[in-house]
Design an enzyme around this catalytic site. Structure first.
Site, PDB file in Angstrom:
ATOM      1  CB  CYS A 223     -17.792 -16.208  29.668  1.00  0.00           C
ATOM      2  SG  CYS A 223     -18.760 -17.726  29.583  1.00  0.00           S
ATOM      3  CB  CYS A 246     -17.931 -16.215  13.738  1.00  0.00           C
ATOM      4  SG  CYS A 246     -17.027 -16.989  12.368  1.00  0.00           S
ATOM      5  CB  CYS A 259     -14.333 -13.763   9.341  1.00  0.00           C
ATOM      6  SG  CYS A 259     -15.083 -15.341   9.787  1.00  0.00           S
ATOM      7  CB  CYS A 326      14.019  13.388 -16.801  1.00  0.00           C
ATOM      8  SG  CYS A 326      12.608  14.487 -16.528  1.00  0.00           S
ATOM      9  CB  CYS A 331       1.704  14.116  -7.882  1.00  0.00           C
ATOM     10  SG  CYS A 331       0.410  13.172  -7.033  1.00  0.00           S
ATOM     11  CB  CYS A 342      16.112  13.089  -2.974  1.00  0.00           C
ATOM     12  SG  CYS A 342      15.542  14.643  -3.728  1.00  0.00           S
TER      13      CYS A 342
END
Length: 381
Positions: A223, A246, A259, A326, A331, A342
């Site tokens: 359009c 919008c 938005c 240390c 985790c 590392c």
């Protein structure tokens, strides 16, 4: 010389027009038999874009020249003054404010008019406003100048065609160095083919619409119709395909809901909001709402903190922060051991073996530990 005209009227506060050619200042004169011996030239001076008060100042200047140089041929000095020094003496440089002229024509009192020099004449042609007359004169002179330049340089035809094909349609100008004329749309139509003019007309309209803050385009790619926006609303309604969208995010209209932003858009908002002034911040708060802006800022501040202070678990990618101890990490999410240096997963049965056998992290179990912690470790050992 290009002048900016500021017109103050009843319906508009201010209108600015770009004028290159102004109607001439006209000096009508008759030389008496005793000129230049004892009598000055008889004259009237007229101009439609100068007030009678300004023209009266010119008459005063002419009279002063004659008084100081009586017996001289002053007519040529008068003409030279009009050509070279008139605008400077009247304080006109780049902007010519005609508001006082328009208001003076409407509200001048009889006593004020009688006090002005009778040789100063200010008349507007009947049937047209001052602005209309000035614009019509400017267009006529531009057309004349362009036609004269076209007669001297046929390269304009080819040059205009190339520019239109490339999409450069703003202020088409002759490529000759000495030619300063810009082509009007009516002249372009006469110079190029019908197909090229259709492209020129479409691109010129698109360029003009792009400069209008209250006009956007329908987001649908098939359009792309221009849509007029309302400052008081966030909705845009395409007059062609009836798509409601919008005006901020160009997606389907979502009412009062904020938005939906991509990560890239959030990054742009965060950077501009943090670095911007109060005006920029107010713009984003009005556009996206305080809640969504706060969420964006918190999200990016958290990402910034994580990138500077945490490392991802090599197994589950959870963000792990090291606040002491240390380099053997555990985790909190998956329970695996890994090396902080590392990011290699460690043997769950003997995680410290990594620091006595690995070439990369040999004897680096306490590397990076601050001095007090290091002294404590050695004392403990």
């Amino acid at each position: 010389m290009e002048l900016l005209l500021h017109i103050l009227g009843e319906e508009v506060d201010c209108m600015t027009c770009d004028i290159k050619y102004l109607p001439p200042v006209r000096l009508d004169f008759r030389l008496p038999l005793k000129y230049p011996s004892t009598e000055p030239p008889l004259y009237t001076i007229s101009c439609i874009w100068l007030t009678r008060k300004q023209l009266s100042r010119v008459c005063e200047k002419f009279d002063m020249t004659w008084s100081s140089q009586k017996g001289e041929v002053v007519l040529f000095q008068w003409i030279n003054f009009l050509q070279s020094d008139l605008l400077h003496v009247l304080g006109i440089e780049e902007k010519l404010d005609l508001s006082s002229l328009v208001q003076g024509l409407r509200h001048s009192k009889k006593d004020e008019l009688l006090s002005l020099d009778s040789r100063a004449v200010q008349e507007i042609p009947p049937g047209s406003s001052l602005l209309d007359h000035l614009l019509a004169y400017d267009e006529k002179r531009r057309l004349l100048a362009f036609e004269e330049s076209v007669q001297m340089c046929n390269v304009c035809f080819v040059y205009f065609s190339v520019l239109i094909k490339e999409g450069s349609v703003n202020r088409l100008q002759c490529p000759e160095e000495k030619c300063t004329s810009y082509a009007l749309p009516s002249q372009v139509k006469d110079l190029v083919s019908a197909d090229l003019f259709v492209r020129y007309d479409r691109l010129l309209l698109s360029t003009s619409l792009d400069l209008m803050k209250d006009v956007t385009y329908c987001p649908r790619t098939f359009c792309l119709t221009p849509v007029l926006l309302d400052d008081e609303s966030t909705i845009g309604l395409c007059p062609s395909c009836s798509f409601a969208f919008c005006k901020h995010c160009k997606r389907a209209y979502h009412g009062v809901m904020p938005c939906a932003l991509t990560e890239e858009e959030k990054g742009v908002i965060y950077n501009e909001f943090i670095r911007g002034n109060d005006g920029v911040k107010e713009h984003y708060l009005k556009k996206y709402g305080r809640r969504q802006i706060s969420e964006v800022i918190n999200q990016f501040e958290f990402k910034k903190y994580c990138s500077e202070n945490t490392k991802p678990c090599p197994n589950c990618k959870a963000n792990i922060e090291k606040n002491g101890g240390c380099n053997k990490m555990s985790c909190f999410k998956c329970g695996n051991f890994f090396c902080w240096l590392c990011l290699e997963l460690l043997d769950p049965c003997n995680p410290y073996l990594h620091y006595s056998t690995s070439n990369k992290c040999l004897n680096k179990l306490f590397e990076g530990v601050d001095d007090e912690m290091e002294d404590f470790v050695y004392e403990f050992l």
